[in-house]
Design a protein around this motif. Structure first.
Motif, mmCIF file in Angstrom:
data_model
loop_
_atom_site.group_PDB
_atom_site.id
_atom_site.type_symbol
_atom_site.label_atom_id
_atom_site.label_comp_id
_atom_site.label_asym_id
_atom_site.label_seq_id
_atom_site.Cartn_x
_atom_site.Cartn_y
_atom_site.Cartn_z
ATOM 1 N N SER A 1 0.856 -1.183 0.000
ATOM 2 C CA SER A 1 0.000 0.000 0.000
ATOM 3 C C SER A 1 0.895 1.236 0.000
ATOM 4 C CB SER A 1 -0.890 0.001 1.240
ATOM 5 O OG SER A 1 -0.091 0.143 2.407
ATOM 6 N N GLN A 2 0.300 2.376 -0.291
ATOM 7 C CA GLN A 2 1.069 3.618 -0.270
ATOM 8 C C GLN A 2 1.627 3.870 1.128
ATOM 9 O OE1 GLN A 2 1.571 5.807 -3.130
ATOM 10 N NE2 GLN A 2 3.195 6.297 -1.681
ATOM 11 N N ASP A 3 0.819 3.572 2.134
ATOM 12 C CA ASP A 3 1.221 3.807 3.521
ATOM 13 C C ASP A 3 2.396 2.914 3.913
ATOM 14 O OD1 ASP A 3 0.752 5.106 6.093
ATOM 15 O OD2 ASP A 3 0.094 3.128 6.775
ATOM 16 N N SER A 4 2.297 1.609 3.612
ATOM 17 C CA SER A 4 3.381 0.678 3.962
ATOM 18 C C SER A 4 4.658 1.018 3.211
ATOM 19 C CB SER A 4 2.969 -0.760 3.644
ATOM 20 O OG SER A 4 1.930 -1.178 4.481
ATOM 21 N N ASN A 5 4.508 1.414 1.969
ATOM 22 C CA ASN A 5 5.691 1.712 1.168
ATOM 23 C C ASN A 5 6.445 2.924 1.711
ATOM 24 O OD1 ASN A 5 7.089 0.875 -1.408
ATOM 25 N ND2 ASN A 5 6.840 3.070 -1.785
ATOM 26 N N SER A 6 5.692 3.940 2.128
ATOM 27 C CA SER A 6 6.355 5.154 2.625
ATOM 28 C C SER A 6 6.954 4.946 4.016
ATOM 29 C CB SER A 6 5.362 6.319 2.649
ATOM 30 O OG SER A 6 4.260 6.021 3.486
ATOM 31 N N LYS A 7 6.314 4.095 4.838
ATOM 32 C CA LYS A 7 6.786 3.908 6.210
ATOM 33 C C LYS A 7 7.830 2.799 6.332
ATOM 34 C CE LYS A 7 2.573 5.524 8.525
ATOM 35 N NZ LYS A 7 1.430 5.128 9.398
ATOM 36 N N GLU A 8 7.592 1.655 5.672
ATOM 37 C CA GLU A 8 8.441 0.488 5.899
ATOM 38 C C GLU A 8 9.546 0.308 4.863
ATOM 39 O OE1 GLU A 8 8.335 -1.004 8.613
ATOM 40 O OE2 GLU A 8 6.475 -0.080 9.306
ATOM 41 N N TYR A 9 9.335 0.801 3.655
ATOM 42 C CA TYR A 9 10.353 0.612 2.623
ATOM 43 C C TYR A 9 11.717 1.173 3.047
ATOM 44 C CZ TYR A 9 12.930 1.035 -1.743
ATOM 45 O OH TYR A 9 13.899 0.958 -2.701
ATOM 46 N N PRO A 10 11.775 2.402 3.613
ATOM 47 C CA PRO A 10 13.086 2.924 4.031
ATOM 48 C C PRO A 10 13.773 2.033 5.066
ATOM 49 C CG PRO A 10 11.470 4.685 3.952
ATOM 50 C CD PRO A 10 10.708 3.403 3.813
ATOM 51 N N ASN A 11 12.986 1.479 6.011
ATOM 52 C CA ASN A 11 13.571 0.606 7.033
ATOM 53 C C ASN A 11 14.135 -0.670 6.413
ATOM 54 O OD1 ASN A 11 12.746 2.394 9.069
ATOM 55 N ND2 ASN A 11 10.746 1.396 9.268
ATOM 56 N N VAL A 12 13.359 -1.240 5.495
ATOM 57 C CA VAL A 12 13.810 -2.470 4.835
ATOM 58 C C VAL A 12 15.059 -2.204 4.007
ATOM 59 C CG1 VAL A 12 13.203 -4.230 3.128
ATOM 60 C CG2 VAL A 12 11.498 -3.474 4.793
ATOM 61 N N LYS A 13 15.045 -1.112 3.255
ATOM 62 C CA LYS A 13 16.188 -0.791 2.391
ATOM 63 C C LYS A 13 17.453 -0.575 3.221
ATOM 64 C CE LYS A 13 17.930 0.267 -1.690
ATOM 65 N NZ LYS A 13 19.351 0.328 -1.304
ATOM 66 N N LYS A 14 17.309 0.077 4.357
ATOM 67 C CA LYS A 14 18.459 0.322 5.223
ATOM 68 C C LYS A 14 19.051 -0.993 5.722
ATOM 69 C CE LYS A 14 19.784 2.616 9.539
ATOM 70 N NZ LYS A 14 19.316 3.400 10.711
ATOM 71 N N LYS A 15 18.180 -1.911 6.160
ATOM 72 C CA LYS A 15 18.641 -3.204 6.666
ATOM 73 C C LYS A 15 19.335 -4.013 5.567
ATOM 74 C CE LYS A 15 17.049 -3.306 10.981
ATOM 75 N NZ LYS A 15 17.911 -3.574 12.169
ATOM 76 N N LEU A 16 18.792 -3.941 4.359
ATOM 77 C CA LEU A 16 19.397 -4.679 3.246
ATOM 78 C C LEU A 16 20.774 -4.130 2.913
ATOM 79 C CD1 LEU A 16 16.361 -5.173 0.816
ATOM 80 C CD2 LEU A 16 17.333 -6.823 2.417
ATOM 81 N N ASP A 17 20.906 -2.807 2.934
ATOM 82 C CA ASP A 17 22.207 -2.192 2.664
ATOM 83 C C ASP A 17 23.228 -2.617 3.708
ATOM 84 O OD1 ASP A 17 21.204 -0.920 0.449
ATOM 85 O OD2 ASP A 17 20.801 0.981 1.489
#
Length: 417
Positions: A33-49
């Motif tokens: 969803s737009q909400d999940s993407n804006s809130k959780e995507y940055p956290n996931v991307k940071k962990k993956l990096d």
């Protein structure tokens, strides 16, 4: 081979990260969803990096997570993107852990027939005495085979039903569908099976030469694949294929690679008529029986007089009929061509048993041929009845018994039930 992972993104990043670290995809598609993407995507991307996991990432956003159809369309959009990337189905994993129930349901519905594998992140511990969410740090990835393996059973049943009822194009379409979603040896097996089905379609359409080549090649390929992956049903099917192929090879030999007419070709035509009757296509069936009867006369005529009915040597005919045949049947090019009825008249005059047999059944044959001539495939618009087919079939069958030959032309059956 590149791998892809589709992840439904919810409000908790840990299961997503666990799934990505486990599957290590080259292509990562977030379904959110737009909400999940804006809130959780940055956290996931940071962990993956931080973990050094750097797939190519793309997010597909659902505007209304409560709309199942919209969710389905967006999930299907991801599958289309994967197909465009050329990633094979057996290299794709779908993780439907996160997101709303609507999103998870839509994601599974949109991908279940694609041949992908599925994965779910559970956990060793949950809050609320085991009824709540997974406790962070206890996540477990629970991979499973694609549900397609279950659905495959139903598709194989449909394919067998179509093949066994001579709907070869429909059966081939299902086989080709399976090759598109399966990988490895399974893909090769169904590719060969698809070609084999095409061979029988060609045979059923009287394209005997192409049928022989296609069936020989495809059955050899299928047999080779089955050496490495046993399948008792397909192995039994191949045994029956070899039996029918033996007849086709014999027909090729007897007809000089399908150039000449021969008794075995008449049997093939007779059984083709029976297949059409099984489909309820009595007009088609009777047209084939008529041709089979005509061909019996032509074969006997060739044997008796050393020439075809399409180019008759009048001097070889019984003297009592020479003038009449020449007068009635000389064409513009000077050749004498004799039709069915007079072919059997000449044979009777020469004391040929088939000429005699024809006129013993003359009244019944004339009645049936009158029905045939009134059919939409001849000169009228009246459909041929099952009764007319059965009567003419019995007559042709009796003629064939008098040939002394006993060819059995049976197409093999697939036994997935």
């Amino acid at each position: 081979m590149p791998k892809a992972l589709i992840v439904s993104l919810g409000g908790t990043p840990e299961p997503v990260i666990k799934s990505i670290e486990t599957h290590r995809p080259d292509y990562l598609y977030f379904f959110s969803s737009q909400d999940s993407n804006s809130k959780e995507y940055p956290n996931v991307k940071k962990k993956l990096d931080e973990a050094g996991v750097n797939p190519k990432i793309e997010s597909v956003i659902v505007d209304d997570v409560n709309d199942l159809v919209l969710c389905y369309d967006k999930a299907h959009e991801i599958a289309s993107k994967i197909e465009k990337e050329g990633i094979p189905p057996d290299s794709v994993v779908v993780d439907y852990t996160g997101g709303t129930k609507n999103m998870s349901a839509a994601l599974v519905l949109a991908t279940v027939t694609k041949g992908y594998s599925f994965s779910y992140v559970g956990g060793k511990e949950r809050t609320k005495d085991g009824l709540g969410i997974v406790v962070s740090g206890t996540e477990e990835v629970k991979p499973s085979l694609s549900p397609w393996q279950v659905l495959l059973v139903e598709d194989r049943k449909k394919m067998a039903l179509f093949f066994n009822s001579y709907q070869f194009s429909a059966a081939k379409d299902i086989a080709r569908k399976l090759t598109a979603v399966l990988g490895g040896l399974d893909k090769a097996i169904y590719e060969s099976l698809s070609e084999l089905i095409e061979g029988y379609r060609l045979w059923d359409s009287f394209e005997h030469k192409s049928a022989l080549t296609t069936i020989e090649k495809s059955k050899d390929k299928l047999a080779e694949h089955l050496r490495y992956k046993a399948d008792s049903i397909l192995s039994g099917f191949l045994e029956r294929v070899n039996l029918s192929l033996g007849f086709l090879k014999n027909m090729s030999d007897k007809t000089r690679n399908f150039k000449d007419i021969h008794t075995c070709l008449i049997f093939d035509l007779f059984y083709n008529a029976k297949r059409r009757a099984q489909e309820g296509k009595y007009d088609d069936a009777v047209a084939r029986l008529y041709r089979a009867l005509e061909m019996i006369g032509q074969v006997e005529f060739q044997k008796k007089f050393g020439c075809p009915t399409s180019d008759v040597k009048v001097e070889e005919l019984p003297e009592s009929l020479r003038d009449e045949m020449k007068r009635k049947h000389t064409a513009h090019d000077g050749k004498v061509r004799i039709p069915l009825y007079d072919t059997f008249r000449v044979l009777r005059e020469a004391n040929n048993r088939f000429g005699q047999l024809f006129f013993e059944c003359e009244d019944e044959i004339n009645k049936i041929l009158a029905v045939r001539n009134s059919s939409i495939l001849a000169h009228g618009v009246t459909p041929v009845s099952r009764e007319a087919f059965e009567k003419l079939s019995a007559i042709v069958d009796d003629f064939l018994k008098h040939t002394g030959a006993n060819y059995l032309v049976e197409f093999p059956k697939l036994s997935w039930e």
